[in-house]
Design an enzyme around this catalytic site. Sequence first.
Site, PDB file in Angstrom:
ATOM      1  N   HIS A  46      -1.583   0.010 -14.102  1.00  0.00           N
ATOM      2  CA  HIS A  46      -1.965  -1.118 -14.965  1.00  0.00           C
ATOM      3  C   HIS A  46      -3.402  -1.013 -15.459  1.00  0.00           C
ATOM      4  O   HIS A  46      -3.787  -1.673 -16.420  1.00  0.00           O
ATOM      5  CB  HIS A  46      -1.685  -2.468 -14.290  1.00  0.00           C
ATOM      6  CG  HIS A  46      -2.686  -2.868 -13.271  1.00  0.00           C
ATOM      7  ND1 HIS A  46      -2.513  -2.639 -11.946  1.00  0.00           N
ATOM      8  CD2 HIS A  46      -3.886  -3.486 -13.406  1.00  0.00           C
ATOM      9  CE1 HIS A  46      -3.560  -3.097 -11.288  1.00  0.00           C
ATOM     10  NE2 HIS A  46      -4.409  -3.611 -12.138  1.00  0.00           N
ATOM     11  N   GLY A 102      13.439  -7.831  -8.798  1.00  0.00           N
ATOM     12  CA  GLY A 102      12.313  -8.442  -8.088  1.00  0.00           C
ATOM     13  C   GLY A 102      11.714  -9.526  -8.976  1.00  0.00           C
ATOM     14  O   GLY A 102      10.512  -9.769  -8.978  1.00  0.00           O
ATOM     15  N   HIS A 105      -5.775   4.447 -10.194  1.00  0.00           N
ATOM     16  CA  HIS A 105      -6.617   3.819 -11.218  1.00  0.00           C
ATOM     17  C   HIS A 105      -7.905   4.598 -11.495  1.00  0.00           C
ATOM     18  O   HIS A 105      -8.250   4.893 -12.638  1.00  0.00           O
ATOM     19  CB  HIS A 105      -7.034   2.412 -10.800  1.00  0.00           C
ATOM     20  CG  HIS A 105      -5.904   1.529 -10.377  1.00  0.00           C
ATOM     21  ND1 HIS A 105      -4.664   1.588 -10.970  1.00  0.00           N
ATOM     22  CD2 HIS A 105      -5.822   0.573  -9.430  1.00  0.00           C
ATOM     23  CE1 HIS A 105      -3.872   0.695 -10.395  1.00  0.00           C
ATOM     24  NE2 HIS A 105      -4.552   0.068  -9.455  1.00  0.00           N
ATOM     25  N   LYS A 144       3.091   1.761  -8.884  1.00  0.00           N
ATOM     26  CA  LYS A 144       2.622   2.422  -7.663  1.00  0.00           C
ATOM     27  C   LYS A 144       3.015   1.557  -6.460  1.00  0.00           C
ATOM     28  O   LYS A 144       3.196   0.346  -6.623  1.00  0.00           O
ATOM     29  CB  LYS A 144       1.108   2.613  -7.717  1.00  0.00           C
ATOM     30  CG  LYS A 144       0.378   1.260  -7.694  1.00  0.00           C
ATOM     31  CD  LYS A 144      -1.066   1.339  -7.281  1.00  0.00           C
ATOM     32  CE  LYS A 144      -1.535  -0.052  -6.953  1.00  0.00           C
ATOM     33  NZ  LYS A 144      -2.872  -0.216  -6.571  1.00  0.00           N
ATOM     34  N   LYS A 166     -13.099  -3.354  -0.271  1.00  0.00           N
ATOM     35  CA  LYS A 166     -12.803  -4.777  -0.084  1.00  0.00           C
ATOM     36  C   LYS A 166     -13.987  -5.424   0.607  1.00  0.00           C
ATOM     37  O   LYS A 166     -14.765  -4.742   1.274  1.00  0.00           O
ATOM     38  CB  LYS A 166     -11.578  -4.917   0.833  1.00  0.00           C
ATOM     39  CG  LYS A 166     -10.350  -4.180   0.351  1.00  0.00           C
ATOM     40  CD  LYS A 166      -9.637  -4.970  -0.689  1.00  0.00           C
ATOM     41  CE  LYS A 166      -8.422  -4.236  -1.217  1.00  0.00           C
ATOM     42  NZ  LYS A 166      -7.863  -4.875  -2.400  1.00  0.00           N
ATOM     43  N   THR A 169      11.649 -12.677  -8.989  1.00  0.00           N
ATOM     44  CA  THR A 169      11.005 -13.892  -8.496  1.00  0.00           C
ATOM     45  C   THR A 169       9.826 -13.552  -7.589  1.00  0.00           C
ATOM     46  O   THR A 169       9.277 -14.416  -6.919  1.00  0.00           O
ATOM     47  CB  THR A 169      12.000 -14.778  -7.721  1.00  0.00           C
ATOM     48  OG1 THR A 169      12.619 -13.980  -6.710  1.00  0.00           O
ATOM     49  CG2 THR A 169      13.063 -15.338  -8.639  1.00  0.00           C
ATOM     50  N   GLY A 170       9.462 -12.272  -7.572  1.00  0.00           N
ATOM     51  CA  GLY A 170       8.339 -11.839  -6.721  1.00  0.00           C
ATOM     52  C   GLY A 170       6.989 -12.210  -7.318  1.00  0.00           C
ATOM     53  O   GLY A 170       6.903 -12.769  -8.416  1.00  0.00           O
TER      54      GLY A 170
END
Length: 791
Positions: A209, A37, A272, A179, A365, A39-40
């Site tokens: 992360h 992956g 997290h 994840k 959000k 180039t993701g």
Amino acid sequence: MFVTVFLLLVALCSQMGNGDGGEGAQRPGHVSVIIVGGTGDLAKKYLWQGFFELYVNRVSGGNTFSFYGGGLSPAEKATPVLFEILKAVSCSKDVSPERCALLKEQFLRLSQYRQLKTQEDYQDLAKHIKKQLQEEGMTEAGRLFYLSVPAFTYADIAEKINSSCRSANGAWLKVVLEKPFGHDFRSAQVLASQLGSSLKDEEMYRIDHYLGKQVVSNILPFRIKNRKFLDPIWNKHHIERVEIVLKETLDVKGRIPFYDQYGVIRDVMQNHMTEVMMMLTIKPPMNVSSREEVLQNKLQIFSSLLPLGKNQAVIGQYRAYKTEVQQELNKTKDHVSLTPTFAAVLAHIDEARYEGVPILLISGKMLDERVGYARVLFKSDIFCLQNHNSVHCKPKQIVFYFGHGSLKDPAILVSKNLFKPAVTENEWKEVTEHPDVSVLGLPISDYYVQTPIEQREAYAELISHIFAGRKNNFISTENLLASWALWTPLLSSLASSFPRIYPGGADNGGLLDILLKGKDISYNSRAVIISPDQMGGSSTNGFQVMQGKFRSADMVSAWAEELVERLAADMQEAAEAAVREEGVFHLALSGGSTPLALFHRLSQHHFSFPWRRTHVWMVDERCVPLTELESNFRSLHDHLLQHVRIPYYNIHPMPVQLNQRLCVEEDGGALMYERELGKSVNDTSFHFVMLGVGYDGHTASLFPGGKANELNESLVVLTESPVKPHQRMSLTFGAINRARRVALLVMGKGKHELITQLSRVKDNPDKWPITAVKPVKGRLVWYIDYDALIG
Ligand SMILES: *[C@@H]1O[C@H](CO)[C@@H](O)[C@H](O)[C@H]1NC(C)=O
Ligand SMILES: *[C@@H]1O[C@H](CO)[C@@H](O)[C@H](O)[C@H]1NC(C)=O
Ligand SMILES: *[C@@H]1O[C@H](CO)[C@@H](O)[C@H](O)[C@H]1NC(C)=O
Ligand SMILES: *[C@@H]1O[C@H](CO)[C@@H](O)[C@H](O)[C@H]1NC(C)=O
Ligand SMILES: *[C@@H]1O[C@H](CO)[C@@H](O)[C@H](O)[C@H]1NC(C)=O
């Protein structure tokens, strides 16, 4: 120009000779890094930069490198894309432009794109690596696969790596995963076992992360370093509450196909925020680098976390989400998604140290600002008569500030009225020059502030840990499953809950404010913006408490909540009267689900109840160990006894388990309880007995067709439920009818049929055991809610 480059190259090569050998038991040699992956988005934003930094820091470490960007596209198409990404990597400030240009050029030369789609592609890659090693006469140190691809492809890729791409002769293999690791406990378990068939546990690196963020990874070292200040105050006596907050301003437009299946709890809380909660609450390990010890301490907390139910969470969804879902998932206008984009969850750790300390996790959000932090707020134990602005009158808190928000940079802040914290040398520094900002209600000048000397990107940090094999910054299988075990029941219980709709941004106002009530959480404001789909049902606040007669005994009736309130008040009145006259109150309580509302009411509202003078007895008990969920005593403990201040020696569970077996006649458990009763209870006459009634008319554990009625000489018996093999221990009618007061609580629509029948039938204890409840000297009162009474 040419000459300079040449000289630099020479300088570099000579450096490569005197390597330090790296950390751990890693032998120097050639390392192949494969980003599947490659180039993701993630690779573009963080991973190549991270590997470039690794390369820069390791060129002097005795290793040589090759980098591969892998993907499904053919090489002709993807190679130019990859090189655009690679050209964008940057050096840190202390690297001169010339050296940086050189390093970048080398990095580019060592990198290539490879299509990685089929088994053959992986075999070809393995052949390529082998050939390169032979041609250049190098030994292999290891292979690092970074899977930056959707999780559903993990098992397949891992299988291909295992069958075609393992390195031979003792070189290491590391496979990095991100994840989501599953969707719930079950799917995480399935994925773990699939991966486990291709990779060894020590070969897998599950990234969270957040654990690479400098502030998060410094929480434990900070706690250890400042132990002498923190040990006395890191407990329930001093901590008011813990908050872990991740606020985002962005929406999820463009990511709906992924997000709609996950929602905020799976997206950030299960991973997290749970990890941050662990760092804040685990017992500090003796050895912070010991993966095993840190894991054990985490599992300890996981096992002590109280279960999360519906009352421990509120959820929300930003208003535009619905339309975005309809568009991106190609749904019609009447499609409603219940996926939360906001959640607040209240956790409690059932350990002496943290008992009653609320741990609040909030994320969403489309909120008013972007900020992430964990705050430990301490209780205020100082009363300021005057000068409320002096430092010692202000809130006491420690803030682990992940970044963004008013302060922008990551930092650890300690209120000046707490203590002056020590700083981790070499990596952190104290700062005293600040912009004029406030952080969580305090001007920055009221804090001791420390920040990382050099800010590092989480991915670069984790990549260097992976390379060095420092596994304690990664999520082990046990850790992962423990976390899912915590969150999965909550996710299921919320599966059909409607989130509160919020407009987004500053317009949210107080709509998402949270109210903590004991162990429960709710929105503070009741003004809910309901979507039309939620309409229906009608308000029912008409009746007040009604008094009357039922089966020629007294009856109190009301809507459930008022009824329970009334029963609790009557019980307290009886308790106070008994304590006044005899110094003690003997209360017998039945099991089942009906009394739970009463227990809740008693524990949350009746603080003046004379628990210290109250003896609690059981009306009946199932023949299971008291620790089982089905045990009436366990339920009574969990819902009432653990919340009130009742002395242990006033609690009288039924002895259903004797000689390591359950309810065996010859063990004499019933007789033993009867004797205990005889010794403690004046004239074996309880002050108050609370009973329910089953659909078949049974009460206590006295069932239709049972013989209990004949046993009027004993007070306690073993009985058998008609639904064998469910054995019980129960008070007899003899014991119940000697009580001074008996309350019969009947609630819910489901009991309406029964109540209608009972209002008609004559006394018939064999068919309707409940009709045998007739206190000889005392008073019987029926408490029936409107649902049961009116239907
Ligand atoms: C990997 O594949 C081999 C066969 O090629 C198999 O024996 C082994 O169990 C697999 N798993 C691991 C963890 O090595
Ligand atoms: C701490 O743990 C690490 C990793 O297991 C180990 O290498 C180190 O020797 C330990 N340190 C001490 C002082 O035990
Ligand atoms: C959306 O759904 C309709 C009806 O199912 C279908 O005809 C159309 O091709 C779909 N469009 C997209 C972009 O998937
Ligand atoms: C026992 O109960 C009777 C009433 O039933 C009461 O008169 C007597 O005082 C009680 N004895 C004690 C020791 O409380
Ligand atoms: C026990 O109950 C039965 C039936 O209710 C009654 O006939 C009998 O007299 C009672 N025995 C005693 C000792 O109270």
